[in-house]
Design an enzyme around this catalytic site. Structure first.
Site, short mmCIF file in Angstrom:
data_model
loop_
_atom_site.label_atom_id
_atom_site.label_comp_id
_atom_site.label_asym_id
_atom_site.label_seq_id
_atom_site.Cartn_x
_atom_site.Cartn_y
_atom_site.Cartn_z
N ARG A 165 0.99 -1.20 -0.42
CA ARG A 165 0.46 0.14 -0.12
C ARG A 165 0.48 1.17 0.11
NH1 ARG A 165 -4.81 -0.01 4.19
NH2 ARG A 165 -4.93 2.44 2.82
N CYS A 198 -0.80 6.05 9.19
CA CYS A 198 -1.22 5.12 8.85
C CYS A 198 -2.00 5.65 6.92
CB CYS A 198 -1.75 4.02 9.74
SG CYS A 198 -2.62 4.70 10.13
#
Length: 287
Positions: A186, A245
């Site tokens: 990611r 995040c």
């Protein structure tokens, strides 16, 4: 006998001793599943630590989601006083030890840990190994709802953790060490299952939150965590470090790991990639 205040992690043995003491802690279950947002509550109803209460990531540990130009990410922080009222409703008293646990390697429990410190409460720790460690130790569970205590007297104090806005972070890019807690694929922008665009904030370093754990799902020793994070920080001080995040949850795991390792003063960007990637004027990077 009085027990020491726990400010990062507790073991099952330590928690059992606290629960048996004349001044037991407030135990909070934050089990959750991003793909099935009711799963944690169902698991709690089936079995939980005796006397524990449940808080839900979307309803309790997050504020209302905004849309359009006011979007602050998938899990924006609630108002401080609103969250303080939630904790008082569970009976939290001034200075009382709070223990958080989950069944996801500490990722949701770390969010609650950070939020308590954000409210000015430092007597908060995460059960190392979570619900699985409790079960593996043969400790008892309950399926009965915990009786509600009288409302607590917890009040907001000076924040021990400081959040950062997207605008503040944009103004500091290149002057802070930015650490992204998402999985490597990611971070590199190869996949993006949740947010508007793939990639990462320019200049960020990747430290997947599960890198803080042993193969058994416990946090690594403090000395090992300290060495690993110092390698990521390079020439930066922990106080010049910002964590993010996807939506401000797993970043708290890195903050907890650094705190456990004695590296304090880092800040959280709560909006994280979910907010940043939704802003067309903010720069993106891949690779």
């Amino acid at each position: 006998m009085s027990h020491p205040v726990h400010r990062s992690l507790v073991s099952v043995d330590q928690l059992q001793a606290l629960m048996a003491s004349p001044t037991p802690p407030l135990v909070v279950d934050v089990r959750f599943d991003l793909a099935d947002t009711g799963a944690g509550e169902r698991a709690f109803a089936a079995a939980h630590l005796p006397g524990a209460f449940y808080l839900h990531l979307d309803r309790d540990l997050s504020g209302p989601k905004q849309v359009g130009e006011h979007f602050r990410g998938r899990h924006p922080l609630p108002e401080r006083e609103a969250f303080a009222a939630t904790l008082r409703s569970l009976g939290l008293r001034h200075g009382q030890q709070l223990i958080a646990y989950d069944a996801a390697d500490g990722m949701y429990a770390a969010r609650l840990w950070w939020m308590l410190r954000w409210l000015g409460h430092d007597a908060v720790a995460v059960l190392d190994g979570g619900f699985a460690a409790w079960q593996q130790a043969g400790a008892g569970t309950s399926a009965a709802p915990s009786p509600r205590p009288p409302e607590g007297d917890f009040a907001l104090g000076e924040a021990l953790e400081q959040p950062l806005s997207a605008q503040e972070l944009f103004g500091q890019l290149g002057r802070v060490r930015l650490i992204d807690a998402r999985a490597a694929e990611r971070f590199r922008g190869e996949v993006e299952p949740l947010d508007k665009q793939a990639g990462h904030i320019p200049g960020a370093s990747n430290r997947f939150f599960k890198g803080n754990l042993t193969p058994e799902g416990r946090f690594k020793p403090a000395d090992q965590l300290r060495a690993e994070f110092l390698a990521v920080l390079g020439s930066f001080d922990s106080a010049d470090t910002v964590h993010q995040c996807g939506s401000g949850v797993t970043a708290c795991h890195n903050l907890l790991a650094m705190h456990h390792a004695g590296l304090t003063g880092s800040r959280l960007y709560p909006g994280s990639w979910s907010e940043w990637s939704a802003q067309p004027r903010l720069p993106l990077a891949k690779g």
